[in-house]
Design an enzyme around this catalytic site. Structure first.
Site, PDB file in Angstrom:
ATOM      1  N   LYS A  58      -9.630   5.031   6.548  1.00  0.00           N
ATOM      2  CA  LYS A  58      -8.874   4.259   5.552  1.00  0.00           C
ATOM      3  C   LYS A  58      -7.837   5.167   4.902  1.00  0.00           C
ATOM      4  O   LYS A  58      -8.139   6.339   4.595  1.00  0.00           O
ATOM      5  CB  LYS A  58      -9.854   3.700   4.522  1.00  0.00           C
ATOM      6  CG  LYS A  58      -9.250   2.748   3.505  1.00  0.00           C
ATOM      7  CD  LYS A  58     -10.345   2.189   2.591  1.00  0.00           C
ATOM      8  CE  LYS A  58      -9.829   1.254   1.530  1.00  0.00           C
ATOM      9  NZ  LYS A  58     -10.893   0.707   0.674  1.00  0.00           N
ATOM     10  N   SER A 133     -11.024  -4.206   0.210  1.00  0.00           N
ATOM     11  CA  SER A 133      -9.734  -3.617   0.503  1.00  0.00           C
ATOM     12  C   SER A 133      -9.678  -2.848   1.814  1.00  0.00           C
ATOM     13  O   SER A 133      -8.596  -2.501   2.280  1.00  0.00           O
ATOM     14  CB  SER A 133      -9.336  -2.681  -0.633  1.00  0.00           C
ATOM     15  OG  SER A 133     -10.272  -1.610  -0.745  1.00  0.00           O
ATOM     16  N   SER A 157     -15.609  -3.158  -1.205  1.00  0.00           N
ATOM     17  CA  SER A 157     -14.510  -3.111  -0.232  1.00  0.00           C
ATOM     18  C   SER A 157     -14.880  -2.720   1.183  1.00  0.00           C
ATOM     19  O   SER A 157     -14.016  -2.749   2.061  1.00  0.00           O
ATOM     20  CB  SER A 157     -13.419  -2.165  -0.715  1.00  0.00           C
ATOM     21  OG  SER A 157     -12.605  -2.816  -1.636  1.00  0.00           O
TER      22      SER A 157
HETATM   23  N1  GLN Z   1     -12.090  -6.211  -4.601  1.00  0.00           N
HETATM   24  C1  GLN Z   1     -12.415  -5.156  -5.498  1.00  0.00           C
HETATM   25  C2  GLN Z   1     -11.205  -4.764  -6.303  1.00  0.00           C
HETATM   26  O1  GLN Z   1     -10.203  -5.334  -6.066  1.00  0.00           O
HETATM   27  C3  GLN Z   1     -13.017  -4.041  -4.739  1.00  0.00           C
HETATM   28  C4  GLN Z   1     -12.188  -2.886  -4.476  1.00  0.00           C
HETATM   29  C5  GLN Z   1     -12.893  -1.792  -3.771  1.00  0.00           C
HETATM   30  O2  GLN Z   1     -14.117  -1.835  -3.553  1.00  0.00           O
HETATM   31  N2  GLN Z   1     -12.150  -0.760  -3.462  1.00  0.00           N
HETATM   32  O3  GLN Z   1     -11.242  -3.935  -7.159  1.00  0.00           O
END
Ligand code: GLN
Length: 460
Positions: A58, A133, A157
């Protein structure tokens, strides 16, 4: 690792084929960079563990081979002078950094639509999102281009995109894996996580990257994880089903897939019991105060002076304003504004302190359930299957609610895994197992037993 390994050339061809279909799952990818790494490890005696395995990383995890952009204009050409501990460990074990994968900018989002480099498409339906994400990593593993990839979790995420794409996603306990070289979002929540086509592949990757690290004082003082997948059944294991995760309006297909999985847990020998995590409804609001608060502090470093983009101006404040205003996308700016607000004098107690209290309650719910004799919890990973691109973009709260079943584990610091448990309308459904902190071995074994007994391709 189990299953055949592919050469760097084969993997490069697969990634290229997937990207030709317009998935937009990679930010940096270069065949020759992969080839060079493959040559470097050939014949190296310590490289047998991963043996040339190609790994997607990532793009908020620092690498030497490729830029690290966080899918943001503000870091568009940024090259890290060092690499993340997790990446060094993978390379030491014979892994190859295949590509940097697309994400929501600075890992803020649940759909991988908030990327400065364009959205990632769902591997089975280009009109849908892969989740986020870590959507690029999930999509590449689901499309068969990679066997494994690294993602990051602040609030689901890895697990949420794993569920949307039909692959395995593991979020380790907080402190299991070094955060050194993971670009900070919410430091008390962030962890590097892993994707695999199978539980065994994901577990192997997690083992290699885990363990104490002198460069991260929040990393637990533990040896590398050793989690052989030896269990054939779940005899003697008690699985809790938290009622808050099975609401009356749960998507009917997801409920059926969960019911089938619960039957499989029983058949494997587990005792299944209804439990309650009474503060679950506080998780999303609590997360969306704490994560932006920490993000607003962590992202203060992108000031146009020290890192990445600079929009030159005559005075310093104008330089900050123009650089940050044009470098960050709308969701990141929203988080910084919310985070700054909840930390500001006069509102700190009303929002931030209250959210910290709520976090304590959420963590205590898990402690109480585990102390009552429950070994693991089973829930759906997400309230819906992969949604359509654009569907939640104009309504941030609807987007945030996609995390309703995943973000509690981050707030409590416990490990959790999502694995595919069926399909509806051709779209994957994910089931989640959660364990007490540092019980990854049991968690992964249970996921492995389940994987053998549930058909992820069965249509509901
Ligand atoms: N969807 C969550 C956010 O927008 C999770 C993000 C993550 O785990 N990096 O913060």
């Amino acid at each position: 690792m189990n299953g055949p390994l592919r050469s760097a050339d084969e993997t490069a061809a697969l990634i290229a084929a997937v990207e030709d279909k317009g998935l937009n799952a990679t930010i940096s990818f270069d065949h020759t960079v992969m080839q060079r790494q493959a040559e470097e490890i050939t014949g190296r005696p310590d490289s047998t563990r991963l043996n040339g395995l190609a790994i997607g990383v990532k793009d908020n995890i620092c690498t030497i081979e490729y830029p690290t952009t966080c899918a943001s204009h503000i870091l568009q050409d940024y090259r890290s002078p060092y690499e993340a501990t997790a990446v060094s460990r993978l390379k030491d074990a014979g892994g190859i950094v295949a590509c940097k994968t697309n994400l929501d900018e600075f890992a803020m989002g649940s759909s991988t639509e908030h990327s400065a480099f364009g959205r990632v498409r769902h591997p089975h339906d280009p009109d849908r999102v892969p989740g986020g994400s870590s959507g690029g990593s999930a999509a590449l593993v689901a499309a068969g281009a990679l066997r494994v990839a690294l993602g990051s979790e602040t609030g689901g995420s890895v697990r949420q995109p794993a569920a949307f794409c039909g692959v395995v996603g593991v979020k380790p306990s907080y402190g299991r894996v070094s955060r050194y070289g993971l670009v900070a979002f919410g430091s008390s929540l962030d962890q590097i996580g892993v994707f695999g086509k199978t539980v065994a592949d994901a577990a192997s990757l997690l083992e290699v990257i885990s363990g104490r690290d002198a460069n991260d004082s929040t990393c637990a003082d533990l040896d590398q994880l050793d989690a052989p997948l030896e269990r054939q059944d779940l005899d003697g294991i008690v699985i809790g089903l938290p009622s808050e995760y099975f609401p009356d309006d749960l998507d009917p297909a997801i409920r059926v897939a969960c019911d089938r999985t619960i039957a499989a847990l029983r058949q494997a020998g587990a005792r299944v019991r209804a439990v309650s995590l009474p503060h679950t409804s506080l998780a999303v609001p609590c997360y969306y105060v704490i994560a932006p608060a920490e993000a607003s502090a962590n992202l203060a470093r992108y000031d146009g002076v020290r890192y990445g983009l600079r929009v030159p101006q005559d005075d310093l404040h104008a330089l900050y304003r123009e650089t940050r205003g044009s470098g960050f996308g709308p969701e990141v700016r929203r988080r910084i504004i919310v985070g700054t607000y909840v930390l500001s004098s006069g509102y700190y107690e009303a929002y931030y302190t209250k959210a910290q209290h709520a976090r304590g309650r959420i963590a205590r719910d898990f402690d109480d359930v585990y102390a009552s004799g429950v070994d693991l919890l089973f829930t759906p990973t997400t309230p819906t299957t992969a949604f359509r691109a654009g569907e939640k973009l104009r309504d941030p709260v609807a987007m945030y609610l996609a995390d309703v079943f995943v973000c509690s584990a981050n707030l409590a610091g416990i490990p959790a895994v999502s694995l595919p448990i069926g399909r509806t309308g051709g779209l994957p459904i994910g089931g989640q197992l959660m364990a007490p902190a540092y019980e990854e071995e049991l968690l992964l074994n249970a996921a492995h037993v389940l994987e053998e007994r549930v058909d992820p391709m069965e249509e509901i």
